[in-house]
Design a protein around this motif. Structure first.
Motif, PDB file in Angstrom:
ATOM      1  N   UNK A 125      49.713   7.988-131.548  1.00  0.00           N
ATOM      2  CA  UNK A 125      48.332   7.664-131.935  1.00  0.00           C
ATOM      3  C   UNK A 125      47.433   8.889-131.817  1.00  0.00           C
ATOM      4  N   UNK A 126      47.543   9.604-130.710  1.00  0.00           N
ATOM      5  CA  UNK A 126      46.710  10.803-130.535  1.00  0.00           C
ATOM      6  C   UNK A 126      47.053  11.862-131.574  1.00  0.00           C
ATOM      7  N   UNK A 127      48.342  12.011-131.870  1.00  0.00           N
ATOM      8  CA  UNK A 127      48.733  12.980-132.895  1.00  0.00           C
ATOM      9  C   UNK A 127      48.200  12.611-134.262  1.00  0.00           C
ATOM     10  N   UNK A 128      48.276  11.324-134.627  1.00  0.00           N
ATOM     11  CA  UNK A 128      47.722  10.902-135.912  1.00  0.00           C
ATOM     12  C   UNK A 128      46.219  11.072-135.981  1.00  0.00           C
ATOM     13  N   UNK A 129      45.542  10.853-134.861  1.00  0.00           N
ATOM     14  CA  UNK A 129      44.091  11.037-134.825  1.00  0.00           C
ATOM     15  C   UNK A 129      43.727  12.502-135.027  1.00  0.00           C
ATOM     16  N   UNK A 130      44.467  13.399-134.395  1.00  0.00           N
ATOM     17  CA  UNK A 130      44.188  14.827-134.562  1.00  0.00           C
ATOM     18  C   UNK A 130      44.430  15.273-135.996  1.00  0.00           C
ATOM     19  N   UNK A 131      45.498  14.738-136.608  1.00  0.00           N
ATOM     20  CA  UNK A 131      45.780  15.129-137.998  1.00  0.00           C
ATOM     21  C   UNK A 131      44.724  14.577-138.942  1.00  0.00           C
ATOM     22  N   UNK A 132      44.301  13.328-138.725  1.00  0.00           N
ATOM     23  CA  UNK A 132      43.289  12.738-139.596  1.00  0.00           C
ATOM     24  C   UNK A 132      41.956  13.470-139.494  1.00  0.00           C
ATOM     25  N   UNK A 133      41.631  13.942-138.297  1.00  0.00           N
ATOM     26  CA  UNK A 133      40.401  14.715-138.106  1.00  0.00           C
ATOM     27  C   UNK A 133      40.567  16.189-138.458  1.00  0.00           C
ATOM     28  N   UNK A 134      41.826  16.570-138.818  1.00  0.00           N
ATOM     29  CA  UNK A 134      42.147  17.918-139.313  1.00  0.00           C
ATOM     30  C   UNK A 134      41.825  18.998-138.278  1.00  0.00           C
ATOM     31  N   UNK A 202      53.043  22.443-139.418  1.00  0.00           N
ATOM     32  CA  UNK A 202      52.378  21.200-139.787  1.00  0.00           C
ATOM     33  C   UNK A 202      53.339  20.017-139.719  1.00  0.00           C
ATOM     34  N   UNK A 203      54.563  20.214-140.194  1.00  0.00           N
ATOM     35  CA  UNK A 203      55.555  19.133-140.126  1.00  0.00           C
ATOM     36  C   UNK A 203      55.942  18.836-138.678  1.00  0.00           C
ATOM     37  N   UNK A 204      56.077  19.871-137.867  1.00  0.00           N
ATOM     38  CA  UNK A 204      56.493  19.674-136.476  1.00  0.00           C
ATOM     39  C   UNK A 204      55.422  18.973-135.662  1.00  0.00           C
ATOM     40  N   UNK A 205      54.150  19.233-135.975  1.00  0.00           N
ATOM     41  CA  UNK A 205      53.066  18.594-135.230  1.00  0.00           C
ATOM     42  C   UNK A 205      53.133  17.075-135.375  1.00  0.00           C
ATOM     43  N   UNK A 206      53.592  16.602-136.530  1.00  0.00           N
ATOM     44  CA  UNK A 206      53.651  15.158-136.755  1.00  0.00           C
ATOM     45  C   UNK A 206      54.644  14.471-135.829  1.00  0.00           C
ATOM     46  N   UNK A 262      38.902  16.476-146.850  1.00  0.00           N
ATOM     47  CA  UNK A 262      37.932  16.576-145.762  1.00  0.00           C
ATOM     48  C   UNK A 262      38.393  15.690-144.612  1.00  0.00           C
ATOM     49  N   UNK A 263      37.952  15.980-143.395  1.00  0.00           N
ATOM     50  CA  UNK A 263      38.338  15.121-142.264  1.00  0.00           C
ATOM     51  C   UNK A 263      37.875  13.685-142.479  1.00  0.00           C
ATOM     52  N   UNK A 264      38.711  12.737-142.096  1.00  0.00           N
ATOM     53  CA  UNK A 264      38.349  11.324-142.204  1.00  0.00           C
ATOM     54  C   UNK A 264      37.285  10.978-141.172  1.00  0.00           C
ATOM     55  N   UNK A 265      36.483   9.969-141.495  1.00  0.00           N
ATOM     56  CA  UNK A 265      35.542   9.469-140.508  1.00  0.00           C
ATOM     57  C   UNK A 265      36.286   8.829-139.349  1.00  0.00           C
ATOM     58  N   UNK A 271      42.013   3.992-137.606  1.00  0.00           N
ATOM     59  CA  UNK A 271      42.876   3.038-138.316  1.00  0.00           C
ATOM     60  C   UNK A 271      44.158   3.719-138.797  1.00  0.00           C
ATOM     61  N   UNK A 272      44.033   4.913-139.370  1.00  0.00           N
ATOM     62  CA  UNK A 272      45.214   5.633-139.854  1.00  0.00           C
ATOM     63  C   UNK A 272      46.141   5.991-138.700  1.00  0.00           C
ATOM     64  N   UNK A 273      45.581   6.427-137.572  1.00  0.00           N
ATOM     65  CA  UNK A 273      46.407   6.784-136.421  1.00  0.00           C
ATOM     66  C   UNK A 273      47.110   5.561-135.849  1.00  0.00           C
TER      67      UNK A 273
END
Length: 419
Positions: A125-134, A202-206, A262-265, A271-273
Motif C-alpha cells: 500500500x505504501x509503495x503504491x501510494x508513493x508511485x501514485x504521488x510520483x 522503476x520496475x523494482x520499486x513496485x 501528473x501526480x494523482x490526488x 484508492x489506487x494503492x
C-alpha cells in the motif's frame, strides 16, 4: 491519438480468478493437514553465542530422537540402580510430544501467513501510494544533473524521466533524434543505458516494498546492492561520454521536463494503492501460498536430500538445500521468492545471510534468461542492431558483475563473521 491499453478489473471481480482463489485455499488447507512433522529445524549454537544455524550436514537430531537414543545408551552402559524412593517408587516417565490436531495445524499456518499478509499488504500500500504521488521522480532530477555533467544533448535528458514510466517510449525518442542526426551514436548508447537503469529501478520499486515487508533486512541489502552497483556503472558510462565528446561541441542538457502523468490526488492515490495492495494479496493466496507449502512439503519429505549427497560440504555449508527452493521460486518473481524465504526462516531452516545469498544467486542465474527473453528482443525492436547489443550486453554484463561481487561479499561475511 494512440489509445492506451484498458486496465484490467481487480481479480476478485473475475469469476475465473475467484474460482482459482477458492481452489488455492482448499489446496493450501490440504497441504497443511498432510504436512509431515519438521525434522530439519536448525539449532542455535549456545556456547559460542552465534545465532547462525549449522549446516544440514552437521545438524543435530530432533530432540525426541536424541532423548530416546540417550535413554537407550544409558540402559546399556550403566547398571540398574533402584530409585531413590525405594523399590516401590515409580520410574520417571519421559514426556512425549503430542501431535497437533488438524485445527491446530490450520490455526498455526493462519498465524504465520496472517503476519506475512499484514506486513506485505501495508508495504505494498505504501509503495503504491508513493508511485501514485510520483515521489520517485526525484530520481529523474538527479539523473538530469548527471546528464548535464556528462555533456549529453538536451533530448537525452528530456527522455530520462519518460523511462520511469515507459522504457520503450524513452528509447524511441532517442532513436528518432539519432535518425535525424541530432545526437551522436555515443550519446544514443549512453542515453539508452541510462534509460535501462531508470526503467529497472522503476520496475523494482513496485516489488521492493512487498519484498521488504516479507523478509526485511535481506531485501533491503539486496536492493541496495543492485541499485548502488547499477548507479556506479551508469556514472562510469556518463563520465566516459563526457570524455569522449569533449571538444565536439555537443549541446549539453539545459533541463528536463517531468513525465506526462501528473501526480494523482490523495483520494485517488489512496484508492489506487489500496486496489494494488489487495490485488497483490489476492495473487499471493492464489500462487505464492500453495508454492510455499509445496516447497515446505518437499523439503520435509527429503526431496532435496540429493543436494547433501552430491554437493561438497564446503558449498553446502553456505548454500544448503533449502536455498535451492528460494532460487527456484525467484524464477517466478521476487515477491514469490521472498515469501518462500520468509516461510523457511519462520520454520528455522535458513537465516538472513542465507536469504540474501539465495536472492543474489537467483538474480545471477536468471540474468541470461531475462536478457534473451525480454531485454534483447525489446532493444532489437527499437535500436539499430549494433547499438542494441552494446546497450543490452553492457547493462546485463555489468549487472551480473555487480551481483557476483555482492555474492562474494556475502560469502566472505558468512565465512569470517557468522560461521
Amino acid at each position: 491519438m494512440k489509445r492506451g491499453r484498458r486496465p484490467l478489473p481487480p481479480p476478485w471481480r473475475r469469476p475465473s480468478r475467484v474460482l482459482w482463489f477458492v481452489l488455492a485455499v482448499i489446496g493450501a488447507c490440504w497441504l497443511t493437514l498432510h504436512m509431515p512433522e519438521s525434522r530439519m529445524a536448525r539449532h542455535k549454537a549456545e556456547p559460542a553465542g552465534i545465532d547462525a544455524p549449522t549446516s544440514r550436514a552437521h545438524r543435530p537430531a530432533p530432540v525426541s530422537e536424541t532423548m530416546e537414543a540417550d535413554a537407550g545408551e544409558a540402559s546399556l552402559a550403566a547398571p540398574s540402580v533402584p530409585p531413590a524412593g525405594g523399590a516401590d517408587a515409580p520410574a520417571p516417565r519421559m514426556k512425549r510430544h503430542t501431535p497437533p490436531t488438524p485445527a491446530g495445524k490450520i490455526f498455526a499456518k493462519m498465524k504465520t501467513f496472517g503476519r506475512l499478509f499484514a506486513i506485505v499488504g501495508i508495504a505494498a500500500f505504501l509503495g503504491g501510494l508513493m508511485e501514485a504521488r510520483r515521489w520517485h521522480m526525484a530520481l529523474a532530477r538527479v539523473m538530469g544533473k548527471l546528464a548535464r555533467m556528462a555533456r549529453l544533448p538536451e533530448i537525452v535528458g528530456l527522455a530520462m524521466p519518460t523511462a520511469l514510466c515507459s522504457n520503450a517510449a524513452a528509447n524511441s525518442i532517442l532513436v528518432s533524434s539519432h535518425a535525424e542526426g541530432h545526437i551522436r551514436t555515443s550519446a544514443l548508447i549512453a542515453g539508452g543505458m541510462a534509460n535501462s537503469y531508470l526503467a529497472y529501478v522503476s520496475h523494482s520499486i513496485r516489488v521492493m516494498y512487498p519484498v521488504l515487508g516479507a523478509i526485511g533486512l535481506p531485501g533491503a541489502l539486496y536492493f541496495a546492492a543492485q541499485f548502488s552497483g547499477g548507479f556506479i556503472v551508469i556514472l562510469g558510462v556518463l563520465l566516459w561520454n563526457r570524455w569522449y565528446v569533449s571538444g565536439h561541441g555537443d549541446r549539453p542538457v539545459s533541463g528536463f521536463t517531468p513525465a506526462d502523468e501528473a501526480p494523482l490526488g490523495w483520494p485517488s492515490a489512496v484508492e489506487k494503492a489500496a486496489v494494488r495492495s489487495l490485488t497483490l494479496l489476492f495473487r499471493i493466496v492464489c500462487i505464492t501460498v500453495p508454492l510455499m507449502l509445496c516447497i515446505e512439503w518437499l523439503l520435509k519429505n527429503g526431496a532435496f536430500s540429493f543436494w547433501e549427497q552430491y554437493v561438497p560440504d564446503q558449498v553446502n555449508r553456505f548454500f544448503p538445500a533449502e536455498l535451492v527452493s528460494v532460487v527456484a521460486a525467484q524464477m517466478g518473481g521476487l515477491v514469490q521468492s521472498s515469501a518462500v524465504a520468509a516461510n523457511l526462516r519462520a520454520e528455522g531452516l535458513i537465516d538472513n545471510a542465507q536469504i540474501l545469498l539465495a536472492m543474489l544467486v537467483g538474480s545471477a542465474v536468471g540474468n541470461p534468461f531475462r536478457t534473451l527473453r525480454r531485454n534483447l528482443p525489446s532493444a532489437l525492436g527499437i535500436f539499430p542492431v549494433p547499438v542494441a547489443f552494446a546497450i543490452v550486453l553492457g547493462m546485463q554484463l555489468s549487472r551480473l558483475a555487480v551481483t557476483l561481487v555482492a555474492i562474494a561479499g556475502v560469502i566472505a561475511f558468512m565465512h569470517y563473521v557468522l560461521y
